[in-house]
Motif scaffolding. Structure first.
Motif, short mmCIF file in Angstrom:
data_model
loop_
_atom_site.label_atom_id
_atom_site.label_comp_id
_atom_site.label_asym_id
_atom_site.label_seq_id
_atom_site.Cartn_x
_atom_site.Cartn_y
_atom_site.Cartn_z
N GLY A 164 49.64 30.93 40.47
CA GLY A 164 48.42 31.11 40.23
C GLY A 164 48.78 32.00 38.66
N ASP A 165 47.75 31.67 37.63
CA ASP A 165 47.85 32.20 36.38
C ASP A 165 48.04 33.97 36.40
OD1 ASP A 165 45.67 29.83 34.55
OD2 ASP A 165 47.85 29.94 35.11
N TRP A 215 51.18 30.65 49.46
CA TRP A 215 50.57 31.82 49.77
C TRP A 215 49.21 31.62 49.06
CZ3 TRP A 215 52.06 35.28 53.38
CH2 TRP A 215 53.52 35.45 53.56
N TYR A 216 48.11 32.38 49.66
CA TYR A 216 46.88 32.35 49.26
C TYR A 216 46.39 33.77 49.16
CZ TYR A 216 46.80 27.38 48.69
OH TYR A 216 46.87 26.01 48.33
N ARG A 217 45.33 34.16 48.57
CA ARG A 217 44.90 35.43 48.80
C ARG A 217 43.27 35.68 48.53
NH1 ARG A 217 47.28 38.63 43.41
NH2 ARG A 217 45.74 37.90 41.95
N GLN A 218 42.59 36.49 49.27
CA GLN A 218 41.47 36.69 49.13
C GLN A 218 40.99 38.18 48.93
OE1 GLN A 218 39.03 34.81 52.18
NE2 GLN A 218 37.13 34.62 50.87
N ALA A 219 40.18 38.59 48.21
CA ALA A 219 39.97 40.13 47.82
C ALA A 219 38.46 40.14 48.37
CB ALA A 219 40.09 40.32 46.47
N LYS A 236 35.27 37.78 46.82
CA LYS A 236 35.79 36.68 46.01
C LYS A 236 36.36 35.75 47.01
CE LYS A 236 37.40 39.84 42.23
NZ LYS A 236 38.70 40.23 41.19
N GLU A 237 36.34 34.39 46.18
CA GLU A 237 36.77 33.15 46.84
C GLU A 237 38.53 33.57 46.96
OE1 GLU A 237 33.73 30.07 45.14
OE2 GLU A 237 35.95 30.02 44.66
N ARG A 238 39.04 32.63 48.16
CA ARG A 238 40.40 32.55 48.31
C ARG A 238 41.05 31.76 47.06
NH1 ARG A 238 42.25 31.23 54.32
NH2 ARG A 238 40.76 32.77 54.45
N GLU A 239 42.24 32.32 46.64
CA GLU A 239 42.92 31.65 45.50
C GLU A 239 44.23 31.64 45.90
OE1 GLU A 239 42.71 33.91 42.14
OE2 GLU A 239 43.61 35.89 42.92
N GLU A 267 44.34 45.16 41.03
CA GLU A 267 43.71 43.64 41.48
C GLU A 267 44.44 43.02 42.11
OE1 GLU A 267 44.52 45.44 38.32
OE2 GLU A 267 45.14 44.01 36.73
N ASP A 268 45.50 43.18 42.64
CA ASP A 268 46.44 42.42 43.62
C ASP A 268 46.23 42.75 45.10
OD1 ASP A 268 49.33 42.66 41.33
OD2 ASP A 268 47.90 40.99 41.49
N THR A 269 45.38 43.65 45.12
CA THR A 269 45.14 44.09 46.36
C THR A 269 43.92 42.96 47.14
OG1 THR A 269 44.84 46.35 45.92
CG2 THR A 269 43.39 45.79 47.83
N ALA A 270 44.53 42.53 48.18
CA ALA A 270 43.78 41.35 49.01
C ALA A 270 44.35 41.24 50.38
CB ALA A 270 43.86 40.05 48.10
N VAL A 271 43.73 40.31 51.10
CA VAL A 271 44.61 39.87 52.22
C VAL A 271 45.25 38.55 51.88
CG1 VAL A 271 44.15 39.02 54.54
CG2 VAL A 271 42.75 40.67 53.83
N TYR A 272 46.39 38.32 52.14
CA TYR A 272 47.46 37.46 51.83
C TYR A 272 47.49 36.51 53.07
CZ TYR A 272 48.41 39.42 47.15
OH TYR A 272 48.12 40.04 45.82
N TYR A 273 47.28 35.13 52.72
CA TYR A 273 47.40 34.24 53.86
C TYR A 273 48.77 33.31 53.48
CZ TYR A 273 42.82 35.69 55.15
OH TYR A 273 41.81 36.45 55.64
N CYS A 274 49.29 32.78 54.59
CA CYS A 274 50.47 31.69 54.31
C CYS A 274 49.49 30.40 54.68
CB CYS A 274 51.64 32.04 55.35
SG CYS A 274 52.49 30.86 55.24
N ARG A 275 50.07 29.43 54.03
CA ARG A 275 49.37 27.98 54.35
C ARG A 275 50.46 27.21 54.41
NH1 ARG A 275 45.87 24.22 50.16
NH2 ARG A 275 44.95 22.77 51.71
N ALA A 276 50.50 26.13 55.33
CA ALA A 276 51.42 25.09 55.46
C ALA A 276 50.67 23.73 55.51
CB ALA A 276 52.32 25.20 56.81
#
Length: 116
Positions: free
Chosen positions: A61-62, A36-40, A43-46, A89-98
């Motif tokens: 992630g830390d 899972w990654y997220r992007q606010a 901000k950059e995707r993390e 601060e967890d507000t973001a679009v969350y993306y699944c990555r395979a």
């Protein structure tokens, strides 16, 4: 090809919980990891969390360590992200990555909004 379908996003109050799901279909035996990654906004995707499909080794992630848990149901080809003690601060679009050797696939994203 691999298709990823995410679900479970939404609006939650600070301190609340959500569980995201990512269902994979297609040539899934080629996958080496899912995450899972997220992007606010602005901000950059993390990286949020990832899990190896072979060993089950997880990485976080830390900013989410101790609050989020990634897990995988191999029989359902689904990866979950349990999110507890959510913060604004967890507000973001969350993306699944395979991830497979030589490439990767991304889901369409699901919005998570943490607000009172």
């Amino acid at each position: 090809q691999v298709q990823l379908v995410e679900s479970g996003g939404g609006l939650v109050q600070p301190g609340g919980s959500l569980r995201l799901s990512c269902a994979a279909s297609g040539v899934i035996f080629t996958l080496t990891a899912m995450g899972w990654y997220r992007q606010a906004p602005g901000k950059e995707r993390e990286l949020v969390a990832s899990i190896s499909t072979s060993s089950g080794t997880t990485t976080y992630g830390d900013s989410v360590k101790g609050r989020f848990t990634i897990s995988r149901d191999a029989a359902k080809n689904t990866v979950y992200l349990q999110m507890n003690s959510l913060k604004p601060e967890d507000t973001a679009v969350y993306y699944c990555r395979a991830i497979r050797l030589g490439g990767d696939y991304w889901g369409q994203g699901t919005q998570v909004t943490v607000s009172s």
